[in-house]
Design an enzyme around this catalytic site. Structure first.
Site, PDB file in Angstrom:
ATOM      1  CD  GLU A   1      -2.728   9.752   3.689  1.00 27.76           C
ATOM      2  OE1 GLU A   1      -3.257  10.314   2.712  1.00 27.76           O
ATOM      3  OE2 GLU A   1      -1.672   9.107   3.604  1.00 27.76           O
TER       4      GLU A   1
ATOM      5  CE  LYS B   1      -3.423  11.793  -0.617  1.00 25.44           C
ATOM      6  NZ  LYS B   1      -2.644  10.601  -0.217  1.00 25.44           N
TER       7      LYS B   1
ATOM      8  CB  CYS C   1      -0.215  11.756   2.179  1.00 23.12           C
ATOM      9  SG  CYS C   1       1.115  10.617   1.796  1.00 23.12           S
TER      10      CYS C   1
END
Length: 318
Positions: free
Chosen positions: A46, A137, A171
């Site tokens: 990430e 994200k 994540c």
């Protein structure tokens, strides 16, 4: 049966922190190395490019209107990736040259959102060197919200790779049941989870997602040590004052469709980790459980997904 086997590479490396060009050079070397080891897919952690915002929790990041936070954030933005400017072109060229697919975590500064805010994005590049999805994200975690903006559903997509269908999340959004279900429902059977770097995250959820989805799960994390902060970093003295010796210890790993380890979390080791996955194992485990097939009830519960790319402005007549 050759199409049933896929060789994957987990690139557990540290960035040249907040140095876009230096990190791209390191990524390029890792792609070539992964290809030399027979990899058909290589995954990076990430926001590896150009790095995770470790300074926020080390320098009183929540202090409003602080000069220190503004100056470090501006440095971050200067080294973020603007895809429309061709910042990923050399990586795409290597994907095409070596016929290797790539998942890579970036800090994106997208022009379709005005070109100033930053997003933690997971980019998929296919073996023809084309960018096929950019997943921003959905929900930055805790201190990340002080430097990243929330994304949208446009990147909730899967991609065919030999016999496999691959998708990915960033994540802690891997803990979000509905985004996972959005990928499962598109036929995902190889899940990519990218992390900034900690077995604290990867050791449990990697096996959990594999067991829930009856898919392979690849977790890839980065490394970061105190000495990895470049000397030219703004306010480096303030960052180092509270920085631990190890900020990211890795923890990259692979779980099989039965939820058992194919590769246990690897700690404190930089390099390219290689595994070969057999698609037939997916079919074996789906015999007794398939979360979006025979073990689902769409007449009772369904998920609706908005995959429109969000923007503040739209112009009629264009």
């Amino acid at each position: 049966m050759e199409n049933q086997l896929l060789t994957v590479a987990l690139a557990q490396i540290s960035p040249i922190w907040l140095d876009k060009h230096g990190t791209i050079e390191k990524i390029q070397k890792s792609i070539v190395e992964a290809s030399s080891k027979g990899a058909e897919l290589v995954v990076f952690g990430e926001t590896l490019l150009p790095g995770y915002p470790f300074w926020v929790s080390l320098t009183d990041g929540a202090q409003f209107d602080a000069t220190v936070q503004k100056e470090i954030h501006a440095h971050y933005a200067q080294n973020a990736i603007v895809i429309s400017n061709g910042d990923l072109d050399t990586i795409c060229q290597l994907a095409k040259e070596y016929k290797i697919s790539i998942y890579i975590g970036i800090i994106e500064r997208p022009m379709d959102r005005g070109g100033h805010s930053l997003y933690a994005s997971l980019v998929y590049i296919d073996q023809q060197g084309e960018i096929k999805s950019v997943h921003r994200k959905l929900q930055p975690t805790y201190e990340e919200r002080l430097t990243w903006a929330p994304g949208d559903g446009n990147g909730l997509r899967v991609h065919s790779l030999k016999a496999f269908t691959v998708g990915g999340l960033n994540c802690w959004e891997n803990w979000m049941p509905l985004p996972r279900a959005a990928l499962y429902g598109q036929g995902e059977n190889l899940h990519v989870a990218v992390w900034p770097g900690s077995d604290y995250n990867t050791k449990d959820i990697t096996r959990f997602i594999a067991r829930e989805s009856r898919s392979y799960v690849i977790s890839v994390a980065s490394l970061m040590h105190k000495e990895d902060f470049p000397s030219g970093t703004p306010h480096l003295d303030k960052i180092l004052a509270k920085a631990p010796d190890v900020l990211a210890n890795g923890g990259s790993c692979v779980a099989g469709p039965d939820g058992e380890w194919v590769l246990e979390p690897v700690l404190h080791k930089e390099g390219i980790l290689i595994e070969t996955l057999d698609f037939n194992r997916v079919l074996q485990e789906r015999q007794n459980f398939d979360p979006v097939g025979h073990y689902s009830r769409p007449d009772v519960t369904q998920l609706s997904v908005n995959r429109a790319r969000q923007s503040t402005v739209s112009f009629d007549g264009e």
